[in-house]
Design a protein around this motif. Structure first.
Motif, PDB file in Angstrom:
ATOM      1  N   MET A  66       0.831  -1.197   0.000  1.00  0.00           N
ATOM      2  CA  MET A  66       0.000   0.000   0.000  1.00  0.00           C
ATOM      3  C   MET A  66       0.870   1.254   0.000  1.00  0.00           C
ATOM      4  O   MET A  66       0.579   2.207  -0.696  1.00  0.00           O
ATOM      5  CB  MET A  66      -0.936  -0.025   1.203  1.00  0.00           C
ATOM      6  CG  MET A  66      -1.853   1.171   1.278  1.00  0.00           C
ATOM      7  SD  MET A  66      -3.102   1.260   0.001  1.00  0.00           S
ATOM      8  CE  MET A  66      -4.342   0.208   0.699  1.00  0.00           C
ATOM      9  N   ASN A  67       1.938   1.238   0.786  1.00  0.00           N
ATOM     10  CA  ASN A  67       2.816   2.409   0.819  1.00  0.00           C
ATOM     11  C   ASN A  67       3.440   2.668  -0.543  1.00  0.00           C
ATOM     12  O   ASN A  67       3.574   3.817  -0.957  1.00  0.00           O
ATOM     13  CB  ASN A  67       3.921   2.238   1.865  1.00  0.00           C
ATOM     14  CG  ASN A  67       3.412   2.521   3.260  1.00  0.00           C
ATOM     15  OD1 ASN A  67       2.577   3.372   3.460  1.00  0.00           O
ATOM     16  ND2 ASN A  67       3.909   1.770   4.210  1.00  0.00           N
ATOM     17  N   TYR A  68       3.814   1.632  -1.243  1.00  0.00           N
ATOM     18  CA  TYR A  68       4.463   1.791  -2.537  1.00  0.00           C
ATOM     19  C   TYR A  68       3.464   2.188  -3.608  1.00  0.00           C
ATOM     20  O   TYR A  68       3.633   3.191  -4.294  1.00  0.00           O
ATOM     21  CB  TYR A  68       5.185   0.490  -2.914  1.00  0.00           C
ATOM     22  CG  TYR A  68       5.899   0.576  -4.235  1.00  0.00           C
ATOM     23  CD1 TYR A  68       7.115   1.250  -4.337  1.00  0.00           C
ATOM     24  CD2 TYR A  68       5.367  -0.012  -5.371  1.00  0.00           C
ATOM     25  CE1 TYR A  68       7.771   1.343  -5.546  1.00  0.00           C
ATOM     26  CE2 TYR A  68       6.027   0.071  -6.587  1.00  0.00           C
ATOM     27  CZ  TYR A  68       7.221   0.749  -6.676  1.00  0.00           C
ATOM     28  OH  TYR A  68       7.873   0.847  -7.874  1.00  0.00           O
ATOM     29  N   LYS A  69       2.404   1.433  -3.756  1.00  0.00           N
ATOM     30  CA  LYS A  69       1.429   1.683  -4.819  1.00  0.00           C
ATOM     31  C   LYS A  69       0.511   2.856  -4.510  1.00  0.00           C
ATOM     32  O   LYS A  69       0.000   3.484  -5.426  1.00  0.00           O
ATOM     33  CB  LYS A  69       0.589   0.431  -5.070  1.00  0.00           C
ATOM     34  CG  LYS A  69       1.374  -0.683  -5.695  1.00  0.00           C
ATOM     35  CD  LYS A  69       0.475  -1.858  -5.997  1.00  0.00           C
ATOM     36  CE  LYS A  69       1.246  -2.922  -6.753  1.00  0.00           C
ATOM     37  NZ  LYS A  69       0.363  -3.964  -7.257  1.00  0.00           N
ATOM     38  N   GLY A  70       0.277   3.140  -3.251  1.00  0.00           N
ATOM     39  CA  GLY A  70      -0.663   4.179  -2.875  1.00  0.00           C
ATOM     40  C   GLY A  70      -0.055   5.545  -2.641  1.00  0.00           C
ATOM     41  O   GLY A  70      -0.771   6.488  -2.321  1.00  0.00           O
ATOM     42  N   PRO A 100       1.325   9.183  -3.344  1.00  0.00           N
ATOM     43  CA  PRO A 100       1.522   9.857  -2.066  1.00  0.00           C
ATOM     44  C   PRO A 100       0.232   9.949  -1.247  1.00  0.00           C
ATOM     45  O   PRO A 100       0.209  10.604  -0.217  1.00  0.00           O
ATOM     46  CB  PRO A 100       1.973  11.256  -2.483  1.00  0.00           C
ATOM     47  CG  PRO A 100       1.174  11.517  -3.718  1.00  0.00           C
ATOM     48  CD  PRO A 100       1.085  10.165  -4.415  1.00  0.00           C
ATOM     49  N   ASN A 101      -0.819   9.283  -1.694  1.00  0.00           N
ATOM     50  CA  ASN A 101      -2.121   9.442  -1.047  1.00  0.00           C
ATOM     51  C   ASN A 101      -2.320   8.611   0.213  1.00  0.00           C
ATOM     52  O   ASN A 101      -3.214   8.909   1.003  1.00  0.00           O
ATOM     53  CB  ASN A 101      -3.239   9.098  -2.044  1.00  0.00           C
ATOM     54  CG  ASN A 101      -3.211  10.027  -3.238  1.00  0.00           C
ATOM     55  OD1 ASN A 101      -3.003  11.223  -3.100  1.00  0.00           O
ATOM     56  ND2 ASN A 101      -3.388   9.477  -4.423  1.00  0.00           N
ATOM     57  N   PHE A 102      -1.533   7.558   0.389  1.00  0.00           N
ATOM     58  CA  PHE A 102      -1.730   6.670   1.529  1.00  0.00           C
ATOM     59  C   PHE A 102      -0.429   6.408   2.254  1.00  0.00           C
ATOM     60  O   PHE A 102       0.623   6.277   1.636  1.00  0.00           O
ATOM     61  CB  PHE A 102      -2.311   5.315   1.066  1.00  0.00           C
ATOM     62  CG  PHE A 102      -3.703   5.416   0.546  1.00  0.00           C
ATOM     63  CD1 PHE A 102      -4.783   5.401   1.418  1.00  0.00           C
ATOM     64  CD2 PHE A 102      -3.946   5.537  -0.814  1.00  0.00           C
ATOM     65  CE1 PHE A 102      -6.073   5.515   0.939  1.00  0.00           C
ATOM     66  CE2 PHE A 102      -5.228   5.653  -1.298  1.00  0.00           C
ATOM     67  CZ  PHE A 102      -6.307   5.629  -0.426  1.00  0.00           C
ATOM     68  N   SER A 103      -0.531   6.325   3.561  1.00  0.00           N
ATOM     69  CA  SER A 103       0.544   5.830   4.416  1.00  0.00           C
ATOM     70  C   SER A 103      -0.042   4.636   5.148  1.00  0.00           C
ATOM     71  O   SER A 103      -1.063   4.765   5.826  1.00  0.00           O
ATOM     72  CB  SER A 103       0.976   6.882   5.435  1.00  0.00           C
ATOM     73  OG  SER A 103       1.577   7.967   4.791  1.00  0.00           O
ATOM     74  N   ALA A 104       0.572   3.491   4.970  1.00  0.00           N
ATOM     75  CA  ALA A 104       0.053   2.259   5.563  1.00  0.00           C
ATOM     76  C   ALA A 104       0.933   1.813   6.714  1.00  0.00           C
ATOM     77  O   ALA A 104       2.143   2.061   6.732  1.00  0.00           O
ATOM     78  CB  ALA A 104      -0.025   1.166   4.500  1.00  0.00           C
ATOM     79  N   TYR A 105       0.292   1.147   7.663  1.00  0.00           N
ATOM     80  CA  TYR A 105       0.984   0.614   8.830  1.00  0.00           C
ATOM     81  C   TYR A 105       0.537  -0.827   9.003  1.00  0.00           C
ATOM     82  O   TYR A 105      -0.582  -1.180   8.650  1.00  0.00           O
ATOM     83  CB  TYR A 105       0.621   1.413  10.091  1.00  0.00           C
ATOM     84  CG  TYR A 105       0.848   2.892   9.931  1.00  0.00           C
ATOM     85  CD1 TYR A 105       2.099   3.452  10.166  1.00  0.00           C
ATOM     86  CD2 TYR A 105      -0.188   3.729   9.536  1.00  0.00           C
ATOM     87  CE1 TYR A 105       2.303   4.816  10.020  1.00  0.00           C
ATOM     88  CE2 TYR A 105       0.008   5.089   9.382  1.00  0.00           C
ATOM     89  CZ  TYR A 105       1.252   5.627   9.621  1.00  0.00           C
ATOM     90  OH  TYR A 105       1.455   6.979   9.465  1.00  0.00           O
ATOM     91  N   SER A 106       1.402  -1.626   9.568  1.00  0.00           N
ATOM     92  CA  SER A 106       1.071  -3.017   9.832  1.00  0.00           C
ATOM     93  C   SER A 106       1.286  -3.288  11.312  1.00  0.00           C
ATOM     94  O   SER A 106       2.280  -2.850  11.892  1.00  0.00           O
ATOM     95  CB  SER A 106       1.972  -3.929   8.997  1.00  0.00           C
ATOM     96  OG  SER A 106       1.714  -5.280   9.299  1.00  0.00           O
TER      97      SER A 106
END
Length: 139
Positions: A1-5, A7-13
């Motif tokens: 998600m961080n890579y493909k999304g 600059p619109n998304f920041s993902a955390y796991s």
């Protein structure tokens, strides 16, 4: 998600019962997809339920076991959905069987992320977004 999304998304796991270390099989899968692994760490989802946590717009539970657990109350009340994926860390078998489990989980999540990112999030209402992300979890 961080890579493909970006600059619109920041993902955390995070997980409900983190092991304390990121599994080497997970790191290997990310590296084989040429995705960055710097800074990855095992962490509890409690970290994201605190008042000073990053703002979450969406929360996706992914492990099949998590569907049966009580999730924290997330600050800001983000949209939530369950995208069930068998937990590759629970697989016992040969190294090839374990590697296949991580690959299968990666492929499943990658497809769902692609579908999520294809949604016209800026032009549909919250209820429609919720229905769509729930539908993605059943694919």
């Amino acid at each position: 998600m961080n890579y493909k999304g970006r600059p619109n998304f920041s993902a955390y796991s995070a997980g409900s019962h983190p092991s304390g270390a990121v599994r080497p099989e997970a790191i290997a899968e990310l590296e084989s997809a040429n995705l960055p692994t710097d800074g990855l760490r095992s962490k509890s989802w409690d970290e994201f339920a605190k008042p000073d946590a990053p703002k979450l717009d969406f929360v996706f539970t992914v492990c099949d076991a998590a569907a049966k657990e009580v999730c924290p109350i997330w600050p800001g009340h983000p949209l939530t959905a369950h995208w069930g994926v068998p937990d590759p860390a629970a697989v016992r078998g040969t190294s090839e069987e374990i590697k296949r489990a991580y690959r299968d989980a990666f492929i499943s999540l990658e497809r769902r992320i692609d579908l999520f990112l294809s949604l016209p999030l800026a032009t549909i209402d919250t209820l429609a977004i919720k229905q769509e992300i729930d539908n993605i979890g059943h694919q």
